[in-house]
Design a protein around this motif. Structure first.
Motif, mmCIF file in Angstrom:
data_model
loop_
_atom_site.group_PDB
_atom_site.id
_atom_site.type_symbol
_atom_site.label_atom_id
_atom_site.label_comp_id
_atom_site.label_asym_id
_atom_site.label_seq_id
_atom_site.Cartn_x
_atom_site.Cartn_y
_atom_site.Cartn_z
ATOM 1 N N SER A 53 5.324 5.302 -9.904
ATOM 2 C CA SER A 53 5.598 4.013 -9.242
ATOM 3 C C SER A 53 5.371 4.116 -7.733
ATOM 4 N N GLU A 54 5.707 5.247 -7.134
ATOM 5 C CA GLU A 54 5.441 5.436 -5.707
ATOM 6 C C GLU A 54 3.941 5.488 -5.440
ATOM 7 N N HIS A 55 3.203 6.107 -6.349
ATOM 8 C CA HIS A 55 1.743 6.170 -6.204
ATOM 9 C C HIS A 55 1.152 4.766 -6.202
ATOM 10 N N ALA A 56 1.596 3.932 -7.122
ATOM 11 C CA ALA A 56 1.100 2.552 -7.197
ATOM 12 C C ALA A 56 1.462 1.787 -5.920
ATOM 13 N N GLU A 57 2.694 1.964 -5.457
ATOM 14 C CA GLU A 57 3.132 1.287 -4.233
ATOM 15 C C GLU A 57 2.309 1.759 -3.035
ATOM 16 N N TYR A 58 2.123 3.065 -2.922
ATOM 17 C CA TYR A 58 1.382 3.617 -1.793
ATOM 18 C C TYR A 58 -0.082 3.169 -1.820
ATOM 19 N N ALA A 59 -0.678 3.143 -2.990
ATOM 20 C CA ALA A 59 -2.063 2.678 -3.106
ATOM 21 C C ALA A 59 -2.190 1.227 -2.636
ATOM 22 N N GLU A 60 -1.236 0.399 -3.005
ATOM 23 C CA GLU A 60 -1.260 -0.999 -2.569
ATOM 24 C C GLU A 60 -1.081 -1.101 -1.058
ATOM 25 N N ILE A 61 -0.175 -0.307 -0.508
ATOM 26 C CA ILE A 61 0.047 -0.307 0.937
ATOM 27 C C ILE A 61 -1.230 0.084 1.664
ATOM 28 N N VAL A 62 -1.896 1.123 1.190
ATOM 29 C CA VAL A 62 -3.130 1.589 1.832
ATOM 30 C C VAL A 62 -4.196 0.493 1.810
ATOM 31 N N GLU A 63 -4.300 -0.224 0.709
ATOM 32 C CA GLU A 63 -5.258 -1.338 0.641
ATOM 33 C C GLU A 63 -4.958 -2.391 1.696
ATOM 34 N N TYR A 64 -3.683 -2.742 1.851
ATOM 35 C CA TYR A 64 -3.316 -3.749 2.848
ATOM 36 C C TYR A 64 -3.504 -3.238 4.263
ATOM 37 N N ILE A 65 -3.207 -1.964 4.486
ATOM 38 C CA ILE A 65 -3.433 -1.380 5.808
ATOM 39 C C ILE A 65 -4.908 -1.479 6.168
ATOM 40 N N ASP A 66 -5.773 -1.179 5.219
ATOM 41 C CA ASP A 66 -7.217 -1.274 5.462
ATOM 42 C C ASP A 66 -7.627 -2.709 5.796
ATOM 43 N N LEU A 67 -7.103 -3.665 5.043
ATOM 44 C CA LEU A 67 -7.436 -5.070 5.284
ATOM 45 C C LEU A 67 -6.957 -5.518 6.665
ATOM 46 N N VAL A 68 -5.733 -5.155 7.006
ATOM 47 C CA VAL A 68 -5.189 -5.519 8.323
ATOM 48 C C VAL A 68 -6.005 -4.857 9.432
ATOM 49 N N ALA A 69 -6.412 -3.619 9.229
ATOM 50 C CA ALA A 69 -7.216 -2.920 10.241
ATOM 51 C C ALA A 69 -8.539 -3.641 10.474
ATOM 52 N N ILE A 70 -9.163 -4.096 9.411
ATOM 53 C CA ILE A 70 -10.415 -4.845 9.551
ATOM 54 C C ILE A 70 -10.172 -6.141 10.315
ATOM 55 N N PHE A 71 -9.089 -6.839 9.968
ATOM 56 C CA PHE A 71 -8.807 -8.099 10.640
ATOM 57 C C PHE A 71 -8.462 -7.872 12.113
ATOM 58 N N LYS A 72 -7.742 -6.801 12.410
ATOM 59 C CA LYS A 72 -7.444 -6.493 13.813
ATOM 60 C C LYS A 72 -8.724 -6.168 14.572
#
Length: 84
Positions: A53-72
């Motif tokens: 469950s932590e792996h799934a959560e972390y994978a989702e977080i990393v995806e959002y971090i990448d998206l936010v980084a692109i938008f920034k």
């Protein structure tokens, strides 16, 4: 297609940003408690001790971090273009 799909969708949105809004986007950060949680998951990921469950959560977080980084990055480009 070599262009990142997220960039294709974010570019038109970034073009709508005022300098003030773009700067606010660049300056945003997660709250300290959330950052501490992300850091804890990252340490566990690096040591190979994430639960499923932590792996799934972390994978989702990393995806959002990448998206936010692109938008920034798009917001920074917008600020740079508007400054001249």
């Amino acid at each position: 297609m070599s262009t990142n799909i997220a960039e294709l969708f974010l570019e038109p949105i970034a073009n709508c940003l005022t300098p003030e809004v773009a700067q606010r986007i660049v300056d945003t950060r997660v709250d300290p408690a959330t950052q501490a949680h992300i850091d804890q998951l990252a340490r566990k990921a690096n040591s190979g001790t994430l639960t499923p469950s932590e792996h799934a959560e972390y994978a989702e977080i990393v995806e959002y971090i990448d998206l936010v980084a692109i938008f920034k990055a798009k917001a920074r480009q917008r600020i740079s273009k508007q400054r001249g």
